[in-house]
Design a protein around this motif. Structure first.
Motif, PDB file in Angstrom:
ATOM      1  N   GLY A  79       0.818  -1.207   0.000  1.00 34.88           N
ATOM      2  CA  GLY A  79       0.000   0.000   0.000  1.00 34.88           C
ATOM      3  C   GLY A  79       0.852   1.257   0.000  1.00 34.88           C
ATOM      4  N   GLY A  80       1.911   1.246   0.798  1.00 30.74           N
ATOM      5  CA  GLY A  80       2.812   2.401   0.818  1.00 30.74           C
ATOM      6  C   GLY A  80       3.462   2.638  -0.525  1.00 30.74           C
ATOM      7  N   LEU A  81       3.831   1.541  -1.204  1.00 32.28           N
ATOM      8  CA  LEU A  81       4.435   1.667  -2.532  1.00 32.28           C
ATOM      9  C   LEU A  81       3.450   2.271  -3.529  1.00 32.28           C
ATOM     10  CD1 LEU A  81       6.693   1.120  -4.559  1.00 32.28           C
ATOM     11  CD2 LEU A  81       5.789  -1.201  -4.841  1.00 32.28           C
ATOM     12  N   VAL A  82       2.217   1.761  -3.533  1.00 33.73           N
ATOM     13  CA  VAL A  82       1.204   2.275  -4.463  1.00 33.73           C
ATOM     14  C   VAL A  82       0.922   3.748  -4.189  1.00 33.73           C
ATOM     15  CG1 VAL A  82      -1.245   2.133  -5.086  1.00 33.73           C
ATOM     16  CG2 VAL A  82       0.122   0.051  -4.889  1.00 33.73           C
ATOM     17  N   MET A  83       0.753   4.100  -2.921  1.00 37.50           N
ATOM     18  CA  MET A  83       0.396   5.475  -2.573  1.00 37.50           C
ATOM     19  C   MET A  83       1.522   6.464  -2.818  1.00 37.50           C
ATOM     20  SD  MET A  83      -2.076   5.059   0.773  1.00 37.50           S
ATOM     21  CE  MET A  83      -1.200   3.699   1.547  1.00 37.50           C
ATOM     22  N   SER A  84       2.761   5.995  -2.768  1.00 35.61           N
ATOM     23  CA  SER A  84       3.886   6.891  -3.040  1.00 35.61           C
ATOM     24  C   SER A  84       4.222   6.947  -4.529  1.00 35.61           C
ATOM     25  CB  SER A  84       5.119   6.439  -2.256  1.00 35.61           C
ATOM     26  OG  SER A  84       5.505   5.119  -2.631  1.00 35.61           O
TER      27      SER A  84
END
Length: 247
Positions: A28-33
């Motif tokens: 999720g952090g990868l997608v959101m960043s």
């Protein structure tokens, strides 16, 4: 059971239980960043509006707008514009909102399908064509509000969908495949699998606390396991320094 063995068990079992969620947090952090939030919100497909200015003589008095809305009193009144024309938006004490043409004094809301179509086309600057406009009484959860609402779908690659409020004649939400992809990982990230609106619920707090416990246990294990090699390294250095002094 030794202290170190107890830490190993804590680290292993806690990490095993929440390991999948930790992986989802990372994803999720990868997608959101990786995806710019402007793209998620569809701001790159919003048409630049032409500047609209109006003189006082062009605008009907507030009393006329109130009469058209059948309001004796108003809680809020604001001037705006729709499709380059001035409008009054009035709200009474019961929370009812009515949009009135500030040029003619005519009630505009609830807006018609053709009016909603014009708003959608004027707002959108993408490459797709307007496929259909539908009045939805019970909109999907991606809208995030209660209906009714006009749903305008475009046939571009991102399946852009605009939600137009029939009362205020404004675009209230912009959704797309990118937004839905982002929203899917957001829900996994905050562990709110309904609408993703809550990020301080007990499930997320418990999982975050368990993750902290696993991380602290891993740090303690690192210190404990590095202790012996560190002691051996110090002895090696001391031994070699002693030989140099003797020579």
């Amino acid at each position: 059971m030794t202290f170190q063995r107890g830490i190993v068990l804590v680290h292993k079992w806690v990490a095993l239980i929440i390991g999948i969620q930790i992986f989802l947090w990372i994803c999720g952090g990868l997608v959101m960043s990786a995806i710019p939030i402007e793209i998620v919100h569809g701001e790159h497909k919003i048409a630049a509006p032409a500047p609209a200015t109006f003189s006082v003589d062009e605008i009907v008095p507030l009393e006329t707008a109130m009469s058209a809305a059948s309001f004796d009193t108003v809680k809020a009144a604001s001037l705006g514009e729709v499709l380059g024309a001035p409008v009054w938006r009035l709200t009474n004490a019961r929370g009812q909102t009515v949009t009135i043409s500030a040029a003619t004094g005519e009630a505009l809301s609830p807006i018609s399908e053709s009016f909603a179509r014009e708003i959608a086309l004027s707002d959108y600057s993408g490459s797709g064509a307007l496929a259909r406009v539908t009045l939805v009484d019970e909109p999907p959860s991606e809208y995030g509000r209660a209906g009714p609402v006009w749903q305008a779908r475009f046939d571009d690659r991102d399946a852009t969908t605009l939600y137009i409020d029939p009362t205020t004649a404004t675009v209230r939400a912009r959704r797309s495949t990118t937004w839905r992809f982002y929203d899917f990982f957001w829900k996994l990230h905050v562990m709110d699998y309904d609408d993703g609106a809550s990020f301080n619920h007990p499930l997320l707090i418990t999982a975050a606390g368990a993750g902290l416990v696993a991380a602290l246990a891993g740090l303690i294990l690192l210190v404990l396991r590095m202790r012996v090699p560190f002691i051996r390294f110090r002895r090696f250095i001391a031994r070699n320094l002693g030989r140099e002094k003797l020579s």
